[in-house]
Write a protein that holds these residues in place. Sequence first.
Motif, PDB file in Angstrom:
ATOM      1  N   THR A  67     -16.001  16.629  18.887  1.00  0.00           N
ATOM      2  CA  THR A  67     -15.807  16.192  17.507  1.00  0.00           C
ATOM      3  C   THR A  67     -14.415  15.607  17.358  1.00  0.00           C
ATOM      4  O   THR A  67     -13.539  15.778  18.222  1.00  0.00           O
ATOM      5  N   ALA A  68     -14.183  14.896  16.244  1.00  0.00           N
ATOM      6  CA  ALA A  68     -12.874  14.297  16.013  1.00  0.00           C
ATOM      7  C   ALA A  68     -11.780  15.356  15.987  1.00  0.00           C
ATOM      8  O   ALA A  68     -10.686  15.150  16.532  1.00  0.00           O
ATOM      9  N   PHE A  69     -12.062  16.482  15.375  1.00  0.00           N
ATOM     10  CA  PHE A  69     -11.068  17.563  15.289  1.00  0.00           C
ATOM     11  C   PHE A  69     -10.738  18.116  16.671  1.00  0.00           C
ATOM     12  O   PHE A  69      -9.574  18.300  17.024  1.00  0.00           O
ATOM     13  N   PHE A  92     -18.128  12.121   8.700  1.00  0.00           N
ATOM     14  CA  PHE A  92     -17.193  13.135   9.164  1.00  0.00           C
ATOM     15  C   PHE A  92     -17.106  14.256   8.132  1.00  0.00           C
ATOM     16  O   PHE A  92     -17.100  14.002   6.923  1.00  0.00           O
ATOM     17  N   ASP A  96     -12.850  17.137  10.318  1.00  0.00           N
ATOM     18  CA  ASP A  96     -12.725  15.927  11.131  1.00  0.00           C
ATOM     19  C   ASP A  96     -11.976  14.833  10.371  1.00  0.00           C
ATOM     20  O   ASP A  96     -11.145  14.104  10.950  1.00  0.00           O
TER      21      ASP A  96
END
Length: 406
Positions: A67-69, A92, A96
Motif C-alpha cells: 500500500t502507499a502507506f 486511497f 494512504d
Amino acid sequence: MDKRSKIALYAIGAVIVLMMIAEITKPKALNWRDSYAAADKIPLGCYVLFNELKEVSSKPISVSTKTAFEGLKDFEGKEKTVRLFINNGISFDKQDSESLIKYVENGNSVFISTNYMYGILSDTLNIRIGTDYNNFFKKPSLNSFTSPNLKTNERHFKDVIENSFFISLDTINAVALGTTKVEKTEKISADSVPDTNINYIKVPFGKNNGAFYVHTNPFAFSNYHLLNGNENYAATVLSFLPKHQIIWDNYYKSGRKVITSPLRFILQNQALKWAFYIAMLSLILFVIFRGKRTQRIIPVIEPLKNATLDFTRTIGDLYYQHGDFTNIINKKIQYFLEQIRTKYYLNTNELNENFISKLAIKSSNKIEDTKALIDYMVYLKSKSNHTETDLIQLNKHMESFTKNTI
C-alpha cells in the motif's frame, strides 16, 4: 474384469483424451480485462510500458507491491522519486492519502492515471473526475496537450477507450497540461458539457517543488495502444514528470495477483488445472470400477504357541502336589544324565571316578563339586523312599553345577 468393462473403460479414456486435445488445440479467447499490471501481456496490461521505462530510464525502476502507506516507508530519507499509479479506478484510504501528501510535500512527485478517483486525496486536491455517458463514453476522442509545441504528439483514440475528464478542479493551483475532445453526434437538450475537456493536470503541492500529476486516460498506457501507434502520446504525458527515480506501483491494480488458497492457485494455472481435473476423474472411475474388492481379505493366522514350558510346569506342579518325591527325583536324575550324554558325549552307565573327572573337565566345574553331585545322585538312587528335603538338596546341587557349566 470382464470384456464389456474393459471396452467401457477404453471408450471413456478415448473420450477424455479427445477432450484434452480439443481443449489444448482450440484458440484461446482474447482477454480484455483491464489489468494494468506490469507482468500482464494482455491488451490492457502494462507489460510494454514497464519494460520500456526500464530501457529509457537512467535510474533503476523500483516496484512496490505494498500500500502507499507501507511502500513509502521503504524510501524515506532517500533521494527524490516519482511514484506511478496507473489503473482503471483508484481510491486511497485516509492513511494512504496522508502518506502521499507528506511524500509530495517533501519534494517528490506522484503520477496518477485513472478513470475514477475517490477518497480523501481527491478532496484534498479539490478535483473530481467524471464522464458524459450520453455523448463521450467509449467514443473516439482526440487527446492533445495545451502546449502548441506538442501538437504533433496528440493522438486520436478510435477504440478501446473510456473518455473521462475533470468535471471540477482547483483553477487557482491546478495547471492544465492536456485535453480530450469528442465530437458529439447527437444534440441533447440541456446538455452543458463542452466538446473539449481537461484530462491532464499538474497540482503543485508543498514548498519543495513536489506535485501531483493526474491524468484521466489510463488506456493510453496499455499494451494495446502502445503497440498501435499511440506510444508518442504516452511518452509525452510522462515527459512532464521530473527526472527522478521511478517507483512503479503494482499494488493498486485490477490485475493484481491474489492467491488465497492452494486450490485457487491450481485452478489459475492451466497445466495444474488439467492435472487436477484428470486426477479427480481418475479417482471417480477407480471408485466406480474398483470399489468392490475382487478377493476377500485374507485372515491373519497366528503361529502356534510353544506350550512345552507350560506343560512341563504343569506336570511338575502335579507331581509336587501329590507328594511323589521319589518319582520327581528319578525324573530329574534321568533328565540330567540325558543332558550329560547329549552335551558332553559321556557314557553314564558307570558313574565312577573316571566319569566324574571327565565331566568336571568338560563342564568347567571343580572335581569336588562334580563328585558331590554324582555321589548324591547315586545315594538317592539307592534309596526307595525320598523326602522333600532330598528333592530340594538335589535341586541345589544341580543348580550349582549348571551355573558354572560352559
